[in-house]
Design a protein around this motif. Structure first.
Motif, PDB file in Angstrom:
ATOM      1  N   VAL A  28      -8.488  -3.165  -4.617  1.00 47.48           N
ATOM      2  CA  VAL A  28      -7.427  -2.276  -4.167  1.00 47.48           C
ATOM      3  C   VAL A  28      -6.101  -2.987  -3.908  1.00 47.48           C
ATOM      4  O   VAL A  28      -5.043  -2.446  -4.252  1.00 47.48           O
ATOM      5  CB  VAL A  28      -7.900  -1.497  -2.923  1.00 47.48           C
ATOM      6  CG1 VAL A  28      -6.759  -0.721  -2.284  1.00 47.48           C
ATOM      7  CG2 VAL A  28      -9.024  -0.552  -3.314  1.00 47.48           C
ATOM      8  N   PRO A  29      -6.068  -4.183  -3.279  1.00 44.30           N
ATOM      9  CA  PRO A  29      -4.752  -4.796  -3.001  1.00 44.30           C
ATOM     10  C   PRO A  29      -3.890  -4.982  -4.242  1.00 44.30           C
ATOM     11  O   PRO A  29      -2.675  -4.732  -4.199  1.00 44.30           O
ATOM     12  CB  PRO A  29      -5.119  -6.130  -2.355  1.00 44.30           C
ATOM     13  CG  PRO A  29      -6.447  -5.892  -1.732  1.00 44.30           C
ATOM     14  CD  PRO A  29      -7.152  -4.965  -2.664  1.00 44.30           C
ATOM     15  N   GLN A  30      -4.492  -5.392  -5.357  1.00 45.98           N
ATOM     16  CA  GLN A  30      -3.698  -5.580  -6.576  1.00 45.98           C
ATOM     17  C   GLN A  30      -3.134  -4.258  -7.088  1.00 45.98           C
ATOM     18  O   GLN A  30      -1.964  -4.173  -7.482  1.00 45.98           O
ATOM     19  CB  GLN A  30      -4.561  -6.234  -7.664  1.00 45.98           C
ATOM     20  CG  GLN A  30      -4.970  -7.669  -7.369  1.00 45.98           C
ATOM     21  CD  GLN A  30      -6.181  -7.749  -6.479  1.00 45.98           C
ATOM     22  OE1 GLN A  30      -6.790  -6.740  -6.124  1.00 45.98           O
ATOM     23  NE2 GLN A  30      -6.543  -8.970  -6.101  1.00 45.98           N
ATOM     24  N   LEU A  31      -3.968  -3.210  -7.068  1.00 46.10           N
ATOM     25  CA  LEU A  31      -3.496  -1.920  -7.548  1.00 46.10           C
ATOM     26  C   LEU A  31      -2.460  -1.312  -6.607  1.00 46.10           C
ATOM     27  O   LEU A  31      -1.519  -0.647  -7.055  1.00 46.10           O
ATOM     28  CB  LEU A  31      -4.679  -0.970  -7.716  1.00 46.10           C
ATOM     29  CG  LEU A  31      -5.711  -1.398  -8.762  1.00 46.10           C
ATOM     30  CD1 LEU A  31      -6.840  -0.389  -8.839  1.00 46.10           C
ATOM     31  CD2 LEU A  31      -5.054  -1.553 -10.122  1.00 46.10           C
ATOM     32  N   MET A  32      -2.616  -1.527  -5.319  1.00 44.90           N
ATOM     33  CA  MET A  32      -1.606  -1.027  -4.384  1.00 44.90           C
ATOM     34  C   MET A  32      -0.273  -1.755  -4.561  1.00 44.90           C
ATOM     35  O   MET A  32       0.797  -1.173  -4.409  1.00 44.90           O
ATOM     36  CB  MET A  32      -2.109  -1.166  -2.947  1.00 44.90           C
ATOM     37  CG  MET A  32      -3.185  -0.160  -2.574  1.00 44.90           C
ATOM     38  SD  MET A  32      -3.479  -0.070  -0.809  1.00 44.90           S
ATOM     39  CE  MET A  32      -1.923   0.537  -0.195  1.00 44.90           C
ATOM     40  N   ALA A  68       1.310  -0.161  -7.503  1.00 43.68           N
ATOM     41  CA  ALA A  68       1.864   1.144  -7.136  1.00 43.68           C
ATOM     42  C   ALA A  68       3.144   0.990  -6.324  1.00 43.68           C
ATOM     43  O   ALA A  68       4.082   1.785  -6.458  1.00 43.68           O
ATOM     44  CB  ALA A  68       0.825   1.939  -6.355  1.00 43.68           C
ATOM     45  N   ARG A  69       3.206  -0.026  -5.476  1.00 40.73           N
ATOM     46  CA  ARG A  69       4.432  -0.252  -4.695  1.00 40.73           C
ATOM     47  C   ARG A  69       5.597  -0.616  -5.595  1.00 40.73           C
ATOM     48  O   ARG A  69       6.740  -0.150  -5.394  1.00 40.73           O
ATOM     49  CB  ARG A  69       4.198  -1.374  -3.677  1.00 40.73           C
ATOM     50  CG  ARG A  69       5.349  -1.592  -2.702  1.00 40.73           C
ATOM     51  CD  ARG A  69       5.137  -2.838  -1.883  1.00 40.73           C
ATOM     52  NE  ARG A  69       5.184  -4.031  -2.717  1.00 40.73           N
ATOM     53  CZ  ARG A  69       6.317  -4.630  -3.089  1.00 40.73           C
ATOM     54  NH1 ARG A  69       7.502  -4.144  -2.725  1.00 40.73           N
ATOM     55  NH2 ARG A  69       6.283  -5.718  -3.841  1.00 40.73           N
ATOM     56  N   MET A  70       5.322  -1.423  -6.618  1.00 43.78           N
ATOM     57  CA  MET A  70       6.384  -1.795  -7.549  1.00 43.78           C
ATOM     58  C   MET A  70       6.862  -0.590  -8.362  1.00 43.78           C
ATOM     59  O   MET A  70       8.004  -0.577  -8.839  1.00 43.78           O
ATOM     60  CB  MET A  70       5.893  -2.905  -8.474  1.00 43.78           C
ATOM     61  CG  MET A  70       5.577  -4.212  -7.746  1.00 43.78           C
ATOM     62  SD  MET A  70       4.953  -5.492  -8.845  1.00 43.78           S
ATOM     63  CE  MET A  70       6.401  -5.774  -9.866  1.00 43.78           C
ATOM     64  N   LEU A  71       6.012   0.427  -8.496  1.00 48.63           N
ATOM     65  CA  LEU A  71       6.421   1.649  -9.193  1.00 48.63           C
ATOM     66  C   LEU A  71       7.117   2.647  -8.271  1.00 48.63           C
ATOM     67  O   LEU A  71       7.471   3.748  -8.697  1.00 48.63           O
ATOM     68  CB  LEU A  71       5.204   2.318  -9.829  1.00 48.63           C
ATOM     69  CG  LEU A  71       4.551   1.539 -10.983  1.00 48.63           C
ATOM     70  CD1 LEU A  71       3.275   2.230 -11.436  1.00 48.63           C
ATOM     71  CD2 LEU A  71       5.517   1.392 -12.159  1.00 48.63           C
TER      72      LEU A  71
END
Length: 557
Positions: free
Chosen positions: A189-193, A196-199
């Motif tokens: 999850v940390p990598q995907l979050m 998502a933050r960068m998007l």
């Protein structure tokens, strides 16, 4: 054995020698596994046999029909409402704590990572005793409030209720959800979050649409485990006077003196448990799929400050306080107030009985687990796999169900062979209770041994065979030195589970062999909650050992 095979070969016709000898050798080779399967699977098969016609002189269907028209719907609805409350509560509390310690950074986060595991050391019935002693009408809290503020009557809701049972189970069982959800969130999850933050996604959307969906299989598996523990419980529901299926089974056996009705009620509860077990296995498979391929540098958790830190402390601190710190403090109060009322003279006897039964069961369970693990290692697609699955189901079977399953075949054999004296051996010695323990907890040792075998490369076996080592030498000189730590962990877990087991111990224990769990229940039932604090705290101290080892393993990983 070789001479016997030669004699059989000479006695058989030439045409049938080879197939019959091959079948006979296969049966002899797998005979130990078949015996293990028979011993550990007989209680469950005996429950299913209770539905067969002609197994007893009485007809149980009218009794079940009468119960279905009177008390059985109440048992069912109470069990369903209890399961619903525990499922929702453990999902919310466990997932919230896992999200807080995994995705956010705040002062004390490292400490909360292992503090949140401490309620695993508290048996649910011990937590129930502690809260009842402190919050009941004559407890210190309400007594102090009436004296200090001049009030009268009951000031707090009744603890011994369905809502109180839900609270006790939630604060005792949420670590199952917390552990699995935390593992799922930390892996991927940390990598995907971060992506998502960068998007441009805000924090609330990242949690709702990225973190929680990926953690859903883990949460479902943890909730299923918590519900299995809830359905298997007898101490909390019996002490609180809640009529669930577990208490109905014990009443049908002891109060109504109808073993077939108890067995048929047990099969109904067993069906619920097997559905939960299937859901848990399905969620575990989805969990492995969702975290497959995780890797890379972990994203930095979001730093909290101000009210965010206070909220994180509440989310992580309240479960620890309600599930461990407060019950321990409530039980320490009578110890500090008056040591003379405590049964110190008999404490060593109760502890000795618990340790003796736990040690015997742990040794036998470890031996069976090593045999099954080695058989599965040698022939992965052989009967050892079936026996291992059969043993795994036993851990999900409630203790009250196992009691009925153990006593039913014993009663039938006693009727057919009255001079054998099997009933006396099972009910007056440790044979029956150790048998029930093995059915219930052998899976714990087997899981530890199988995890140890999974880390051993098969090249070790091939090299040993090339050097001429047989099966016994392979297991003794190659496998055992590498499996010592896993085997010790499995034996320790079995020992702790046996120390805390209540329904099977209460029914099957030998005469004058009370254990800490049984004594704590009996003292609490007699409203001697101050005296119940000593054996209850001893159970908590024993349960702390595997919890601390687990927290150490998680920190090192």
């Amino acid at each position: 054995m070789r001479k016997i095979l030669i004699c059989i070969e000479l006695a058989l016709p030439r045409t049938f020698r080879l197939p019959i000898l091959l079948t006979f050798r296969a049966v002899l080779r797998h005979l130990p596994l078949l015996l293990i399967a028979g011993v550990l699977g007989l209680p469950v098969l005996a429950l299913l046999g209770a539905w067969l016609p002609g197994t007893a002189s009485t007809a149980p269907l009218p009794v079940l029909r009468a119960m279905a028209e009177t008390v059985l719907p109440g048992y069912l609805w109470t069990t369903l409402w209890l399961a619903l409350g525990v499922g929702v509560g453990t999902a919310v509390v466990g997932t919230g704590a896992a999200v807080a310690v995994t995705l956010f950074d705040f002062p004390g986060r490292r400490s909360f990572e292992w503090l949140l595991l401490l309620p695993l050391a508290m048996p649910a019935y011990v937590t129930a005793y502690a809260y009842t002693d402190f919050l009941q009408f004559s407890g210190p809290l309400q007594t102090w409030a009436r004296t200090a503020f001049g009030l009268e009557g009951r000031l707090l809701p009744e603890v011994r209720s369905l809502g109180g049972a839900v609270l006790v189970f939630v604060v005792s069982l949420y670590p199952y959800v917390y552990l699995l959800a935390r593992t799922a969130l930390a892996e991927r999850v940390p990598q995907l979050m971060e992506a998502a933050r960068m998007l441009g996604a805000p924090l609330s959307r990242r949690i709702a649409e990225v973190a929680l969906p990926l953690a859903r299989p883990a949460v479902a598996a943890g909730v299923a485990l918590a519900l299995m523990e809830t359905l298997a419980d007898f101490g909390v529901t019996s002490y609180f006077g809640i009529q669930t299926f577990s208490t109905a089974i014990i009443k049908a056996w002891l109060a109504m003196d109808d073993p077939r009705v108890a067995a048929q009620l047990s099969t109904m509860l067993l069906a619920f448990v097997l559905v939960l077990l299937w859901l848990e296995r399905r969620a575990q498979r989805r969990l492995r799929f969702s975290i497959r391929g995780a890797g890379g540098a972990a994203a930095v958790p979001t730093a909290l400050s101000g009210w965010g830190t206070v909220l994180a402390w509440l989310v992580c601190g309240l479960p620890v306080v309600l599930g461990f710190a407060a019950p321990v403090g409530f039980m320490l109060r009578p110890l500090a107030a008056d040591w003379s009322v405590l049964p110190w003279e008999r404490f060593l006897e109760w502890a000795g009985n618990s340790v003796r039964l736990g040690g015997i069961t742990a040794a036998l369970a470890l031996g069976l687990a090593l045999a099954l693990g080695f058989a599965g290692r040698r022939t992965p697609q052989g009967p050892g796999r079936f026996v291992a699955r059969l043993v795994g189901v036993g851990y999900a079977v409630p203790g009250a169900v196992i009691v009925v399953g153990v006593l039913l075949p014993v009663a039938w054999i006693q009727q057919q062979f009255p001079h054998l004296g099997l009933a006396a051996v099972v009910t007056t010695t440790a044979v029956g209770i150790v048998w029930a323990y093995l059915v219930r907890f052998c899976a714990v040792a087997l899981q530890s041994v199988e995890s140890g075998y999974a880390r051993l490369p098969t090249s070790l076996d091939e090299s040993a065979r090339l050097l001429g080592a047989g099966s016994i030498r392979l297991a003794r000189e190659v496998h055992w030195p590498l499996l010592k730590r896993a085997a010790a962990a499995g034996a320790l877990l079995v020992f702790v589970d046996v120390m805390k087991e209540l329904p099977a111990t209460m029914v099957l224990r030998p005469f004058n062999s009370d254990t800490l769990a049984v004594v704590a229940y009996q003292l609490a039932r007699d409203e001697r909650l101050g005296e119940a604090a000593l054996p209850s705290l001893a159970l908590v101290l024993v349960g702390l050992v595997p919890v601390l080892l687990l927290s150490r393993a998680l920190r090192s990983r």
